[in-house]
Design an enzyme around this catalytic site. Structure first.
Site, PDB file in Angstrom:
ATOM      1  N   SER A  25       9.006   2.941   6.603  1.00 46.32           N
ATOM      2  CA  SER A  25       8.782   1.701   6.648  1.00 46.32           C
ATOM      3  C   SER A  25       8.338   1.072   7.997  1.00 46.32           C
ATOM      4  O   SER A  25       7.164   0.346   8.049  1.00 46.32           O
ATOM      5  CB  SER A  25      10.076   0.775   6.484  1.00 46.32           C
ATOM      6  OG  SER A  25      10.486   1.039   5.141  1.00 46.32           O
ATOM      7  N   ARG A  29       4.289  -0.274   9.099  1.00 47.46           N
ATOM      8  CA  ARG A  29       4.088  -1.708   9.753  1.00 47.46           C
ATOM      9  C   ARG A  29       3.380  -1.371  11.196  1.00 47.46           C
ATOM     10  O   ARG A  29       2.592  -2.160  11.609  1.00 47.46           O
ATOM     11  CB  ARG A  29       5.657  -2.118  10.098  1.00 47.46           C
ATOM     12  CG  ARG A  29       6.138  -2.689   8.671  1.00 47.46           C
ATOM     13  CD  ARG A  29       7.796  -2.804   8.847  1.00 47.46           C
ATOM     14  NE  ARG A  29       8.342  -3.501   7.563  1.00 47.46           N
ATOM     15  CZ  ARG A  29       8.474  -3.184   6.508  1.00 47.46           C
ATOM     16  NH1 ARG A  29       7.995  -1.845   6.236  1.00 47.46           N
ATOM     17  NH2 ARG A  29       8.934  -3.912   5.490  1.00 47.46           N
ATOM     18  N   GLY A 101       3.606   1.496  -2.465  1.00 45.31           N
ATOM     19  CA  GLY A 101       4.077  -0.076  -2.540  1.00 45.31           C
ATOM     20  C   GLY A 101       4.065  -0.950  -1.368  1.00 45.31           C
ATOM     21  O   GLY A 101       3.486  -1.792  -1.338  1.00 45.31           O
ATOM     22  N   ARG A 129       2.791  -1.256 -11.012  1.00 41.08           N
ATOM     23  CA  ARG A 129       3.843  -1.823 -10.252  1.00 41.08           C
ATOM     24  C   ARG A 129       3.866  -3.251 -10.116  1.00 41.08           C
ATOM     25  O   ARG A 129       2.579  -3.570  -9.728  1.00 41.08           O
ATOM     26  CB  ARG A 129       4.224  -1.167  -8.801  1.00 41.08           C
ATOM     27  CG  ARG A 129       4.716   0.276  -9.164  1.00 41.08           C
ATOM     28  CD  ARG A 129       4.967   0.854  -7.845  1.00 41.08           C
ATOM     29  NE  ARG A 129       6.269   0.253  -7.379  1.00 41.08           N
ATOM     30  CZ  ARG A 129       6.827   0.727  -6.157  1.00 41.08           C
ATOM     31  NH1 ARG A 129       6.224   1.790  -5.360  1.00 41.08           N
ATOM     32  NH2 ARG A 129       7.876   0.149  -5.683  1.00 41.08           N
ATOM     33  N   SER A 172      13.668  -8.744  -1.023  1.00 42.93           N
ATOM     34  CA  SER A 172      12.391  -7.877  -1.012  1.00 42.93           C
ATOM     35  C   SER A 172      11.745  -8.092   0.589  1.00 42.93           C
ATOM     36  O   SER A 172      11.266  -8.786   0.848  1.00 42.93           O
ATOM     37  CB  SER A 172      11.472  -7.771  -2.020  1.00 42.93           C
ATOM     38  OG  SER A 172      10.309  -7.148  -1.826  1.00 42.93           O
ATOM     39  N   GLN A 174       9.322  -6.060   1.297  1.00 44.16           N
ATOM     40  CA  GLN A 174       7.838  -6.128   1.119  1.00 44.16           C
ATOM     41  C   GLN A 174       7.338  -7.497   0.830  1.00 44.16           C
ATOM     42  O   GLN A 174       6.206  -7.816   1.312  1.00 44.16           O
ATOM     43  CB  GLN A 174       7.569  -4.950  -0.042  1.00 44.16           C
ATOM     44  CG  GLN A 174       7.838  -3.628   0.228  1.00 44.16           C
ATOM     45  CD  GLN A 174       7.506  -2.700  -0.911  1.00 44.16           C
ATOM     46  OE1 GLN A 174       7.072  -3.099  -2.072  1.00 44.16           O
ATOM     47  NE2 GLN A 174       7.742  -1.376  -0.614  1.00 44.16           N
ATOM     48  N   ASP A 324      16.814   2.469  -1.786  1.00 45.72           N
ATOM     49  CA  ASP A 324      16.105   3.718  -2.219  1.00 45.72           C
ATOM     50  C   ASP A 324      16.967   5.060  -2.269  1.00 45.72           C
ATOM     51  O   ASP A 324      16.551   6.200  -2.636  1.00 45.72           O
ATOM     52  CB  ASP A 324      15.052   4.116  -0.912  1.00 45.72           C
ATOM     53  CG  ASP A 324      13.914   2.973  -0.759  1.00 45.72           C
ATOM     54  OD1 ASP A 324      13.647   2.398  -1.886  1.00 45.72           O
ATOM     55  OD2 ASP A 324      13.270   2.735   0.001  1.00 45.72           O
ATOM     56  N   LYS A 351      10.646   0.501  -9.086  1.00 51.74           N
ATOM     57  CA  LYS A 351      10.230   1.414  -7.990  1.00 51.74           C
ATOM     58  C   LYS A 351       8.979   2.314  -8.338  1.00 51.74           C
ATOM     59  O   LYS A 351       8.384   1.952  -9.482  1.00 51.74           O
ATOM     60  CB  LYS A 351      11.458   2.148  -7.576  1.00 51.74           C
ATOM     61  CG  LYS A 351      12.375   1.206  -6.910  1.00 51.74           C
ATOM     62  CD  LYS A 351      12.004   0.516  -5.683  1.00 51.74           C
ATOM     63  CE  LYS A 351      12.815  -0.461  -4.977  1.00 51.74           C
ATOM     64  NZ  LYS A 351      12.399  -1.072  -3.931  1.00 51.74           N
ATOM     65  N   ARG A 405      11.507  10.442  -4.388  1.00 55.42           N
ATOM     66  CA  ARG A 405      12.956  10.605  -4.052  1.00 55.42           C
ATOM     67  C   ARG A 405      13.771  11.001  -5.242  1.00 55.42           C
ATOM     68  O   ARG A 405      14.638  11.717  -5.193  1.00 55.42           O
ATOM     69  CB  ARG A 405      13.162   9.025  -3.730  1.00 55.42           C
ATOM     70  CG  ARG A 405      12.809   8.475  -2.563  1.00 55.42           C
ATOM     71  CD  ARG A 405      13.513   7.232  -2.002  1.00 55.42           C
ATOM     72  NE  ARG A 405      12.554   6.554  -1.387  1.00 55.42           N
ATOM     73  CZ  ARG A 405      12.305   6.614  -0.225  1.00 55.42           C
ATOM     74  NH1 ARG A 405      12.363   7.835   0.608  1.00 55.42           N
ATOM     75  NH2 ARG A 405      11.430   5.624   0.495  1.00 55.42           N
TER      76      ARG A 405
HETATM   77  C1  S3P Z   1      10.490  -1.367   1.758  1.00 62.39           C
HETATM   78  C2  S3P Z   1      11.038  -2.101   1.265  1.00 62.39           C
HETATM   79  C3  S3P Z   1      11.723  -1.772  -0.201  1.00 62.39           C
HETATM   80  C4  S3P Z   1      12.078  -0.321  -0.337  1.00 62.39           C
HETATM   81  C5  S3P Z   1      10.615   0.512  -0.224  1.00 62.39           C
HETATM   82  C6  S3P Z   1      10.055   0.189   1.196  1.00 62.39           C
HETATM   83  C7  S3P Z   1       9.666  -1.687   2.755  1.00 62.39           C
HETATM   84  O1  S3P Z   1      11.012  -2.269  -1.514  1.00 62.39           O
HETATM   85  O2  S3P Z   1      12.356   0.088  -1.482  1.00 62.39           O
HETATM   86  O3  S3P Z   1      10.990   1.633  -0.438  1.00 62.39           O
HETATM   87  O4  S3P Z   1       8.969  -0.684   3.672  1.00 62.39           O
HETATM   88  O5  S3P Z   1       9.422  -2.817   3.058  1.00 62.39           O
HETATM   89  P1  S3P Z   1      11.290  -3.831  -1.720  1.00 62.39           P
HETATM   90  O6  S3P Z   1      10.680  -4.861  -0.547  1.00 62.39           O
HETATM   91  O7  S3P Z   1      10.429  -3.889  -2.990  1.00 62.39           O
HETATM   92  O8  S3P Z   1      12.724  -4.141  -2.028  1.00 62.39           O
END
Ligand code: S3P
Length: 451
Positions: A25, A29, A101, A129, A172, A174, A324, A351, A405
């Site tokens: 993550s 970013r 994602g 997705r 979320s 994301q 996760d 997911k 995973r």
């Molecule tokens: C993530 C947020 C999560 C997580 C994903 C990574 C991120 O998803 O499951 O593996 O880096 O912001 P969601 O935002 O859909 O919950």
């Protein structure tokens, strides 16, 4: 590389001191935010995994110069020439985020503020997705974004943005991050309400780069840089090791008798440590040492010892802090006395794969008894795995369904099975954890790639 992973029953304890690769993550970013900073960012121990490399490729296609020092196959140092908020270049092709994602959803927020059209796309898996969750709030901000029936490819065309107050229906990170990244380009103060404590790496990184981000209870607010004529300062960051990767050796050591391992420099951000809380509640034995803060993120060395586990229940706000890790938690729960249940986890169904239905199907092949719900599952432990194994040289054959995973969870389960386990389609483990097999082997784990 072979895509089949063979795991033999583990007859010796797992022992040793390891590091796992950098946080996925944070790595996504860091590349995106450094790209729009004013100046050169230095990012150490960046994660070169399938997902993050897709983001790196997309950012390069936007005209950003990135110098790479490959310190090791699993840890790269990057120098990124920030182009400022308005310096990205139109790409000459659709941006391919592969299976990522996080890559596509965060980049959609960043692209909403650009002055050129762009298409974001990915693998067949990513195209399944849901993307309305980001398209809707971005449209409320004025963005012009077309989905393909609510999914990728996403087509964005330039439009002026304005700030919104957005209440997320699900917690979320994301979605929150996509709105905040678009908010950098929107006139006014952007506010996002999160129903639970979704990971906060975007807020921390933006704050470290000089953005005016504040969290008050469940609300996050951010003043536009755009109207203030301000820019983001470059990053100087060492990426902590990923708790979501550490979880695999950690659970392995918690369930293989007499094991004791230490994982160094693990990110301990409290929005990410749900798995530790749940395992502790099951009687797992952890020690944290060398606790410190690097780059605005808490880290520590984590020692875990084998112990008898008992069942627990996971629900409510805690779920998002380990969403996760639920596949590997299910493996731990299979070795615990009693029935362990997770609820409030319907997000698992959207997911990389349906991590309730597909997980249950694969774990059942190993002999794990699960009851499924719309928003979770119960694991009925303890069970000696693979008692229902097929006769033959390989014991049980399972499949990752191209979900990293799930692949690693099945591999760890294989260590406590009574026969050999063959995980098909396992190369995807490198989407988040390059070197997974070598790291497990360094602890003495009995697994290897096979032809
Ligand atoms: C993530 C947020 C999560 C997580 C994903 C990574 C991120 O998803 O499951 O593996 O880096 O912001 P969601 O935002 O859909 O919950």
């Amino acid at each position: 590389m072979s895509t089949k992973l063979l795991i033999h029953p583990q007859t010796t304890p797992l022992r040793g001191i390891i590091t796992v690769p950098g946080d996925k993550s944070v790595s996504h970013r860091a590349v995106m935010l450094a790209a729009i900073a004013e100046g050169v960012s230095v990012i150490r121990r960046w994660l070169p995994a399938g997902d993050t490399l897709a983001t790196l490729g997309a950012v390069r296609a936007l005209g950003v110069e990135i110098e790479i020092d490959k310190k090791s196959p699993t840890a790269w140092d990057l120098q990124i020439e920030g182009r400022g908020l308005h310096g990205l270049q139109p790409p000459d092709r659709p941006l391919d985020l592969r299976n990522a994602g996080t890559g596509i959803r965060l980049l959609a927020g960043l692209m909403a503020g650009q002055r050129f059209p762009v298409t974001l796309d990915g693998s067949e898996q990513l195209r399944k997705r849901p993307m309305r969750r980001i398209a809707e709030p971005l449209r409320l901000m004025g963005a012009r974004i077309e989905t393909t029936d609510g999914r990728a490819p996403l087509h964005l065309t330039p439009a002026p943005l304005h700030a919104i107050q957005y209440e997320m229906p699900v917690a979320s990170a994301q979605v929150k991050s996509a709105v905040l990244l678009a908010g950098l380009y929107a006139a006014g103060e952007t506010a996002v309400y999160q129903p639970g404590p979704a990971r906060d790496h975007t807020e921390r990184m933006l704050a470290a780069m000089g953005a005016n981000v504040e969290t008050n209870g469940n609300w996050i607010t951010m003043h536009s840089l755009f109207t203030a004529h301000r820019s983001l300062q470059p990053l100087n960051l060492t990426v902590p090791s990923d708790m979501s990767s550490a979880a695999f050796p950690l659970v392995a050591a918690a369930i293989v008798p007499h094991s004791q391992i230490t994982i160094e420099n693990v990110g301990m951000n409290e929005t990410r440590t749900g798995i530790l809380d749940w395992l502790r509640a099951m009687g797992a034995n952890f020690t944290l040492t060398n606790e410190r803060v690097t780059g605005g993120e808490p880290v520590a060395d984590l020692t875990v010892r084998f112990d008898e586990l008992h069942s627990t229940a996971v629900h409510g706000a805690s779920v998002v802090c380990g969403i996760d890790e639920l596949p590997i938690w299910a493996v731990a729960a299979s070795q615990a006395a009693g029935s362990s249940t997770v609820r409030d986890a319907a997000e698992l169904r959207v997911k990389e794969v349906d991590r309730i239905g597909v997980l249950a199907g694969e774990l059942r092949k190993l002999g794990i008894q699960l009851t499924e719900y719309a928003d979770g599952f119960t694991v009925h432990g303890p069970v000696r795995l693979a008692l229902n194994s097929l006769k033959g040289p390989c014991g049980v054959e399972v499949d990752s369904h191209d979900d990293h995973r799930l692949g690693m969870s099945l591999a760890v389960a294989g260590l406590v099975a009574t026969g050999d386990t063959l995980v098909h389609d396992a190369a995807c483990v490198a989407d988040s954890f390059p070197g997974f097999v070598e790291t497990m082997q360094a602890l003495g784990a009995n697994m290897q790639w096979v032809e």
